[in-house]
Design a protein around this motif. Structure first.
Motif, mmCIF file in Angstrom:
data_model
loop_
_atom_site.group_PDB
_atom_site.id
_atom_site.type_symbol
_atom_site.label_atom_id
_atom_site.label_comp_id
_atom_site.label_asym_id
_atom_site.label_seq_id
_atom_site.Cartn_x
_atom_site.Cartn_y
_atom_site.Cartn_z
ATOM 1 N N UNK A 41 0.886 -1.015 -0.579
ATOM 2 C CA UNK A 41 0.038 -0.104 -0.104
ATOM 3 C C UNK A 41 0.970 1.084 0.067
ATOM 4 N N UNK A 42 0.732 2.169 -1.493
ATOM 5 C CA UNK A 42 1.329 3.162 -1.409
ATOM 6 C C UNK A 42 0.960 4.372 -1.940
ATOM 7 N N UNK A 43 1.121 5.460 -0.873
ATOM 8 C CA UNK A 43 0.340 6.871 -1.595
ATOM 9 C C UNK A 43 0.834 7.829 -0.680
ATOM 10 N N UNK A 44 0.770 9.412 -0.895
ATOM 11 C CA UNK A 44 0.640 10.693 -0.719
ATOM 12 C C UNK A 44 0.528 10.914 0.882
ATOM 13 N N UNK A 45 1.351 11.605 1.604
ATOM 14 C CA UNK A 45 1.052 11.780 2.511
ATOM 15 C C UNK A 45 1.566 13.581 3.122
ATOM 16 N N UNK A 46 1.925 13.809 1.715
ATOM 17 C CA UNK A 46 1.873 15.743 1.736
ATOM 18 C C UNK A 46 -0.004 16.137 1.847
ATOM 19 N N UNK A 47 -0.076 17.135 2.335
ATOM 20 C CA UNK A 47 -1.585 17.928 2.111
ATOM 21 C C UNK A 47 -1.412 18.479 0.725
ATOM 22 N N UNK A 48 -2.617 17.963 0.231
ATOM 23 C CA UNK A 48 -3.168 19.171 -1.282
ATOM 24 C C UNK A 48 -2.225 17.813 -1.908
ATOM 25 N N UNK A 49 -1.616 16.574 -2.169
ATOM 26 C CA UNK A 49 -0.881 15.836 -3.104
ATOM 27 C C UNK A 49 -1.225 14.661 -3.174
ATOM 28 N N UNK A 51 -3.269 10.839 -5.126
ATOM 29 C CA UNK A 51 -2.219 9.907 -5.819
ATOM 30 C C UNK A 51 -1.947 9.616 -6.810
ATOM 31 N N UNK A 52 -2.369 10.272 -7.909
ATOM 32 C CA UNK A 52 -1.901 10.345 -9.332
ATOM 33 C C UNK A 52 -0.586 10.627 -9.409
ATOM 34 N N UNK A 53 -0.225 11.437 -8.812
ATOM 35 C CA UNK A 53 1.015 11.924 -8.787
ATOM 36 C C UNK A 53 1.767 10.718 -8.484
ATOM 37 N N UNK A 54 1.851 10.418 -7.913
ATOM 38 C CA UNK A 54 2.687 9.445 -7.396
ATOM 39 C C UNK A 54 2.843 8.030 -9.286
ATOM 40 N N UNK A 103 -11.260 5.095 -4.269
ATOM 41 C CA UNK A 103 -9.788 5.661 -5.036
ATOM 42 C C UNK A 103 -8.913 4.975 -5.206
ATOM 43 N N UNK A 104 -8.042 5.581 -6.402
ATOM 44 C CA UNK A 104 -6.519 4.877 -6.298
ATOM 45 C C UNK A 104 -7.017 3.483 -7.817
ATOM 46 N N UNK A 105 -5.636 3.602 -6.928
ATOM 47 C CA UNK A 105 -5.551 2.147 -8.858
ATOM 48 C C UNK A 105 -4.814 0.722 -7.587
ATOM 49 N N UNK A 123 -4.705 8.161 -1.934
ATOM 50 C CA UNK A 123 -4.572 9.116 -1.074
ATOM 51 C C UNK A 123 -4.528 8.603 0.567
ATOM 52 N N UNK A 124 -3.448 8.600 1.302
ATOM 53 C CA UNK A 124 -2.472 7.773 2.619
ATOM 54 C C UNK A 124 -2.772 8.186 3.932
ATOM 55 N N UNK A 125 -3.767 8.054 4.794
ATOM 56 C CA UNK A 125 -3.178 8.825 6.003
ATOM 57 C C UNK A 125 -2.314 7.932 6.830
ATOM 58 N N UNK A 126 -1.759 8.277 7.920
ATOM 59 C CA UNK A 126 -0.881 7.484 8.681
ATOM 60 C C UNK A 126 -0.960 8.363 9.939
ATOM 61 N N UNK A 127 -1.527 7.381 11.288
ATOM 62 C CA UNK A 127 -1.827 8.332 12.376
ATOM 63 C C UNK A 127 -0.362 8.747 12.925
ATOM 64 N N UNK A 128 -0.313 9.557 13.960
ATOM 65 C CA UNK A 128 0.568 10.379 14.681
ATOM 66 C C UNK A 128 2.008 10.721 14.132
#
Length: 143
Positions: A41-49, A51-54, A103-105, A123-128
């Motif tokens: 599982x891979x996704x961006x964590x930077x706000x506003x980015x 998953x398509x950017x990857x 969403x995503x691929x 689009x990914x979120x990680x706690x902490x």
């Protein structure tokens, strides 16, 4: 290959790394009781980015005729490189909650690649994580 119409939550190992200035998360998901982490599982964590950017990065860095399977391998290679080598490593958690948004691929590999049978991106979120950990990084390379 398919779109990810459902979200996914999990708890486990998470590697947080920067690539071309964007912060990404890399986790794994178990599809059955064997718990072998067959899904990357891979996704961006930077706000506003998004998953398509990857996938755009993979397309820019790959050859012009690369298939989605080859691009998925490139994505998984970058995530695995960060996990194994610590390249552009920001954080590593052994047990952390994460969430992949709908969403995503999704891509299923024809044969196991980097110990994974599937790559799910979105689009990914990680706690902490702190805002400093997910903020875009300066980079000399742009994709």
């Amino acid at each position: 290959m398919s779109s990810n119409d459902e979200g996914l939550t999990g708890r486990g190992r998470v590697t947080v790394f920067a690539m071309f200035g964007i912060v990404f998360g890399y986790a794994n998901h178990h599809r059955d009781q064997r718990r072998i982490g067959d899904v990357a599982v891979v996704g961006p964590l930077t706000p506003g980015v998004q998953w398509g950017r990857l996938w755009q990065m993979a397309r820019t860095c790959g050859r012009a005729t690369a298939t989605d399977h080859e691009l998925a391998q490139w994505i998984l290679t970058q995530a695995t490189r960060s996990f194994v080598c610590g390249s552009d490593h920001i954080a590593h958690f052994h047990e952390q909650d994460w969430k992949l948004e709908p969403g995503g691929k999704r891509v299923s590999f024809d044969a196991t690649y980097a110990n994974r049978d599937h790559l799910w991106t979105g689009n990914l979120t990680v706690e902490g994580l702190t805002p400093d950990q997910t903020a875009e990084r300066p980079t000399i390379y742009r994709t």
